[in-house]
Design an enzyme around this catalytic site. Sequence first.
Site, PDB file in Angstrom:
ATOM      1  CD  GLU A   1       0.785  -1.503   7.981  1.00 53.46           C
ATOM      2  OE1 GLU A   1       0.493  -0.699   8.887  1.00 53.46           O
ATOM      3  OE2 GLU A   1       1.240  -1.152   6.876  1.00 53.46           O
TER       4      GLU A   1
ATOM      5  CE  LYS B   1       3.350  -5.928   3.821  1.00 55.48           C
ATOM      6  NZ  LYS B   1       2.929  -4.748   4.611  1.00 55.48           N
TER       7      LYS B   1
ATOM      8  CD  GLU C   1       8.183  -0.271   7.281  1.00 54.43           C
ATOM      9  OE1 GLU C   1       7.195  -0.998   7.017  1.00 54.43           O
ATOM     10  OE2 GLU C   1       8.354   0.847   6.779  1.00 54.43           O
TER      11      GLU C   1
ATOM     12  CG  ASP D   1      -0.369  -0.101   2.517  1.00 58.47           C
ATOM     13  OD1 ASP D   1       0.870  -0.195   2.608  1.00 58.47           O
ATOM     14  OD2 ASP D   1      -1.124  -0.084   3.526  1.00 58.47           O
ATOM     15  CB  SER D   2       4.563   1.728  -0.210  1.00 55.47           C
ATOM     16  OG  SER D   2       4.746   0.594  -1.026  1.00 55.47           O
TER      17      SER D   2
ATOM     18  CG  ASP E   1       0.496  -4.125   2.080  1.00 59.12           C
ATOM     19  OD1 ASP E   1       0.766  -5.053   2.871  1.00 59.12           O
ATOM     20  OD2 ASP E   1       1.269  -3.165   1.864  1.00 59.12           O
TER      21      ASP E   1
HETATM   22  O1  KIV Z   1       3.529  -1.068   1.622  1.00 57.33           O
HETATM   23  C1  KIV Z   1       4.685  -1.482   1.524  1.00 57.33           C
HETATM   24  O2  KIV Z   1       5.389  -1.248   0.543  1.00 57.33           O
HETATM   25  C2  KIV Z   1       5.214  -2.273   2.624  1.00 57.33           C
HETATM   26  C3  KIV Z   1       6.684  -2.522   2.632  1.00 57.33           C
HETATM   27  C4  KIV Z   1       7.414  -1.298   3.010  1.00 57.33           C
HETATM   28  C5  KIV Z   1       7.056  -3.669   3.491  1.00 57.33           C
HETATM   29  O3  KIV Z   1       4.506  -2.654   3.485  1.00 57.33           O
END
Ligand code: KIV
Length: 294
Positions: free
Chosen positions: A143, A141, A210, A69-70, A112
């Site tokens: 968090e 994924k 992280e 989600d970056s 994510d």
């Molecule tokens: O969203 C993302 O790119 C991430 C990575 C930084 C692990 O969660």
Amino acid sequence: MSSAPDAGAATPYGTLPPASPPSERKPLSLPRLADMHARGEKITMLTAYDATFAAMADHAGVECLLVGDSLGMVCQGLPSTVGVTLETMRYHTESVYRGLRRVQGTAWLIADLPFGSYQESREQALRSATVLMQAGAHMVKLEGGGWTTDTVRFLVERGIPVCAHLGLTPQTVHALGGYRVQGRGDEAATLLKDQAHALQDAGAAMLVLEMVPASLAAELTAALEQCATIGIGAGRGTAGQVLVLHDMLGMNLGRMPKFVRNFMAGAPSIAEAFQAYVRAVKDGSFPDDRLHAW
Ligand code: KIV
């Protein structure tokens, strides 16, 4: 899914690298990743948000692609990942999946779950994970620790592989008070370790760590035999490494985080920057704890 031209065919908008023959490539899978972790072979991961970069990273031998989600920050220009929606994640996951299919890619595809798509209930998490799995993800994924453990177990029991994420969890940046190192000090380290063990016991097969101290990440990596740790700003002692694609290509509009190496520096092409990343993670030369860790 629309039909795609042959892998490697020239297109008006860029040429994808030719796929090596499928017989020479073995798709990544949970057992293969677990085996790499058990043998101590470093696992390589990069974020990917579109078809072309996904195909190129796969071709260079990157084993896991994370539709992170970056993308909210690097693609959409948002101030944080908080504004990313499930629909946006579905769109980019499908794009990456198509890129991989087009070159008969073998990468393990992780997507994510964005902020607000799993916090409400385990059932909401299952519905959201289903959207991403149907878009082509092999794993989702999410968090956080503690309350997420129950959600992880619920998803894993229903056949959805899960990667957990501890340490700096960007979706909660406002609660954390900024992008800071986490797990410092005895109390914070003990909490993080307890959460990591609980997530492993719940069935999480991977755990992104992280911005946590390198010593803590290495200790956890040795202890978590069933769950491969993937570090970003967590030192060289983790089972694998991940970087944000734009960062490792030197494409950062702000200040480059300390844990990033610009693999484009000295590389004649993006393809070779990807290869250099794979080599450096595999041979343990990236990250360098003196430069990239705490
Ligand atoms: O969203 C993302 O790119 C991430 C990575 C930084 C692990 O969660």
